[in-house]
Design a protein around this motif. Structure first.
Motif, PDB file in Angstrom:
ATOM      1  N   LEU A   1       0.754  -1.047   0.200  1.00  0.00           N
ATOM      2  CA  LEU A   1       0.113   0.077  -0.182  1.00  0.00           C
ATOM      3  C   LEU A   1       0.869   1.314  -0.027  1.00  0.00           C
ATOM      4  N   SER A   2       1.964   1.105   0.747  1.00  0.00           N
ATOM      5  CA  SER A   2       2.884   2.268   0.905  1.00  0.00           C
ATOM      6  C   SER A   2       3.489   2.552  -0.782  1.00  0.00           C
TER       7      SER A   2
ATOM      8  N   LEU B   1       2.069   1.803  -3.340  1.00  0.00           N
ATOM      9  CA  LEU B   1       1.210   2.306  -4.277  1.00  0.00           C
ATOM     10  C   LEU B   1       0.921   3.924  -4.086  1.00  0.00           C
ATOM     11  N   CYS B   2       0.953   4.117  -2.849  1.00  0.00           N
ATOM     12  CA  CYS B   2       0.768   5.506  -2.689  1.00  0.00           C
ATOM     13  C   CYS B   2       2.272   6.668  -2.972  1.00  0.00           C
ATOM     14  N   ASP B   3       3.303   5.770  -3.265  1.00  0.00           N
ATOM     15  CA  ASP B   3       4.623   6.409  -3.805  1.00  0.00           C
ATOM     16  C   ASP B   3       4.290   6.840  -5.194  1.00  0.00           C
ATOM     17  N   PRO B   4       4.206   8.085  -5.493  1.00  0.00           N
ATOM     18  CA  PRO B   4       4.230   8.316  -7.034  1.00  0.00           C
ATOM     19  C   PRO B   4       5.315   7.852  -7.947  1.00  0.00           C
ATOM     20  N   ARG B   5       6.372   7.605  -7.260  1.00  0.00           N
ATOM     21  CA  ARG B   5       7.197   7.163  -8.044  1.00  0.00           C
ATOM     22  C   ARG B   5       7.380   5.575  -8.691  1.00  0.00           C
ATOM     23  N   PHE B   6       6.485   4.900  -7.932  1.00  0.00           N
ATOM     24  CA  PHE B   6       6.123   3.391  -8.121  1.00  0.00           C
ATOM     25  C   PHE B   6       4.772   2.918  -8.607  1.00  0.00           C
ATOM     26  N   ARG B   7       3.905   3.565  -7.855  1.00  0.00           N
ATOM     27  CA  ARG B   7       2.413   2.989  -7.863  1.00  0.00           C
ATOM     28  C   ARG B   7       2.423   1.548  -8.017  1.00  0.00           C
ATOM     29  N   LEU B   8       1.818   1.069  -8.948  1.00  0.00           N
ATOM     30  CA  LEU B   8       1.639  -0.453  -9.091  1.00  0.00           C
ATOM     31  C   LEU B   8       2.880  -1.096  -9.804  1.00  0.00           C
ATOM     32  N   ASN B   9       3.676  -0.517 -10.225  1.00  0.00           N
ATOM     33  CA  ASN B   9       5.021  -1.079 -11.072  1.00  0.00           C
ATOM     34  C   ASN B   9       5.500  -2.341 -10.516  1.00  0.00           C
ATOM     35  N   PHE B  10       6.020  -2.356  -9.237  1.00  0.00           N
ATOM     36  CA  PHE B  10       6.933  -3.493  -8.425  1.00  0.00           C
ATOM     37  C   PHE B  10       6.208  -4.380  -7.557  1.00  0.00           C
ATOM     38  N   ILE B  11       4.774  -4.252  -7.982  1.00  0.00           N
ATOM     39  CA  ILE B  11       3.777  -5.134  -6.788  1.00  0.00           C
ATOM     40  C   ILE B  11       3.316  -6.402  -7.531  1.00  0.00           C
ATOM     41  N   GLU B  12       3.486  -7.165  -6.724  1.00  0.00           N
ATOM     42  CA  GLU B  12       3.471  -8.897  -7.213  1.00  0.00           C
ATOM     43  C   GLU B  12       1.874  -8.901  -7.596  1.00  0.00           C
ATOM     44  N   SER B  13       1.018  -8.455  -6.852  1.00  0.00           N
ATOM     45  CA  SER B  13      -0.625  -8.540  -7.134  1.00  0.00           C
ATOM     46  C   SER B  13      -1.390  -7.343  -7.155  1.00  0.00           C
ATOM     47  N   PRO B  14      -1.104  -6.463  -8.355  1.00  0.00           N
ATOM     48  CA  PRO B  14      -1.496  -5.168  -8.400  1.00  0.00           C
ATOM     49  C   PRO B  14      -3.136  -5.108  -8.322  1.00  0.00           C
TER      50      PRO B  14
ATOM     51  N   GLU C   1      14.652  10.538  -8.400  1.00  0.00           N
ATOM     52  CA  GLU C   1      15.195  11.518  -7.790  1.00  0.00           C
ATOM     53  C   GLU C   1      14.005  12.303  -6.801  1.00  0.00           C
ATOM     54  N   HIS C   2      12.932  12.498  -7.304  1.00  0.00           N
ATOM     55  CA  HIS C   2      12.043  13.462  -6.728  1.00  0.00           C
ATOM     56  C   HIS C   2      11.607  12.626  -5.246  1.00  0.00           C
ATOM     57  N   ASP C   3      11.314  13.529  -4.185  1.00  0.00           N
ATOM     58  CA  ASP C   3      10.895  13.422  -3.167  1.00  0.00           C
ATOM     59  C   ASP C   3       9.106  13.019  -3.164  1.00  0.00           C
ATOM     60  N   PRO C   4       8.675  11.774  -2.853  1.00  0.00           N
ATOM     61  CA  PRO C   4       7.298  11.607  -3.008  1.00  0.00           C
ATOM     62  C   PRO C   4       6.381  12.474  -1.953  1.00  0.00           C
TER      63      PRO C   4
ATOM     64  N   VAL D   1      -5.187  10.678   2.248  1.00  0.00           N
ATOM     65  CA  VAL D   1      -5.039   9.947   3.626  1.00  0.00           C
ATOM     66  C   VAL D   1      -4.344   8.862   3.716  1.00  0.00           C
ATOM     67  N   LEU D   2      -4.503   7.843   2.672  1.00  0.00           N
ATOM     68  CA  LEU D   2      -3.795   6.801   2.820  1.00  0.00           C
ATOM     69  C   LEU D   2      -2.220   6.922   2.494  1.00  0.00           C
ATOM     70  N   ALA D   3      -1.870   8.042   1.680  1.00  0.00           N
ATOM     71  CA  ALA D   3      -0.457   8.437   1.619  1.00  0.00           C
ATOM     72  C   ALA D   3       0.016   8.717   2.822  1.00  0.00           C
ATOM     73  N   ARG D   4      -0.938   9.739   3.721  1.00  0.00           N
ATOM     74  CA  ARG D   4      -0.096  10.173   5.093  1.00  0.00           C
ATOM     75  C   ARG D   4      -0.003   8.900   6.088  1.00  0.00           C
ATOM     76  N   LYS D   5      -0.957   8.076   5.687  1.00  0.00           N
ATOM     77  CA  LYS D   5      -1.056   7.006   6.562  1.00  0.00           C
ATOM     78  C   LYS D   5       0.147   5.959   6.355  1.00  0.00           C
ATOM     79  N   TYR D   6       0.306   5.668   5.104  1.00  0.00           N
ATOM     80  CA  TYR D   6       1.376   4.525   4.656  1.00  0.00           C
ATOM     81  C   TYR D   6       2.931   5.000   4.193  1.00  0.00           C
ATOM     82  N   LEU D   7       2.889   6.212   3.748  1.00  0.00           N
ATOM     83  CA  LEU D   7       4.276   6.931   3.622  1.00  0.00           C
ATOM     84  C   LEU D   7       5.101   7.171   4.813  1.00  0.00           C
ATOM     85  N   CYS D   8       4.535   7.325   5.930  1.00  0.00           N
ATOM     86  CA  CYS D   8       5.231   7.774   7.012  1.00  0.00           C
ATOM     87  C   CYS D   8       5.943   6.590   7.689  1.00  0.00           C
ATOM     88  N   ILE D   9       5.590   5.379   7.240  1.00  0.00           N
ATOM     89  CA  ILE D   9       6.271   4.062   7.888  1.00  0.00           C
ATOM     90  C   ILE D   9       7.680   4.316   7.322  1.00  0.00           C
TER      91      ILE D   9
END
Length: 151
Positions: free
Chosen positions: A7-8, A10-23, A97-100, A116-124
């Motif tokens: 989920l984190s 997914l919330c990262d605009p650099r990756f999104r669903l690209n490196f997830i096994e079960s998107p 190179e950009h900060d999410p 709201v999800l980005a705040r929750k999961y990107l702070c981990i």
């Protein structure tokens, strides 16, 4: 089953669903969480509307015109969540190179429930270095000799 890491990602605009096994599973889970956020926001908005409906006299009469426009703008949480998620996923990816967090500062108004999800999961934190550092300094302070000192 999708994890916090997925989920984190997914919330990262650099990756999104690209490196997830079960998107698709991650997308469904994010959609469900976003629908929950929309319904929570909708119930809080309806509570404020009921408070406004308790007005008396001329205030109630003149607010009728404003309340009709609010009732027309009711939205379906599942459609809003799906629309928001698809819009987010269709945006161009950000370079590595950009900060999410900087990206979310700029785009947070465009994605109200996803932020709201980005705040929750990107702070981990991605590593346990900070907690290990605390335990290490604690081990240096609390030793056998220091524990036996008199006041």
């Amino acid at each position: 089953m999708p994890s916090n890491l997925q989920l984190s990602t997914l919330c990262d605009p650099r990756f999104r669903l690209n490196f997830i096994e079960s998107p698709e599973e991650v997308k469904k889970l994010a959609d469900a969480k976003m629908r929950n956020i929309y319904t929570t926001q909708e119930t809080s908005n309806s509570e404020t509307r009921t408070k406004e409906q308790n007005k008396k006299g001329l205030t109630k009469f003149f607010d009728v015109f404003g309340s009709n426009s609010n009732s027309e703008n009711t939205r379906n949480p599942s459609q809003e969540a799906e629309k928001e998620l698809n819009e987010y996923l269709s945006m161009p990816r950000v370079s590595f190179e950009h900060d999410p967090l900087d990206w979310w500062k700029v785009h947070y108004e465009s994605f109200p429930s996803l932020k709201v999800l980005a705040r929750k999961y990107l702070c981990i934190q991605g590593s346990s270095v900070a907690s290990e550092r605390v335990f290490s300094s604690g081990g240096s302070v609390i030793t056998r000799q220091r524990a036996s000192l008199l006041p």
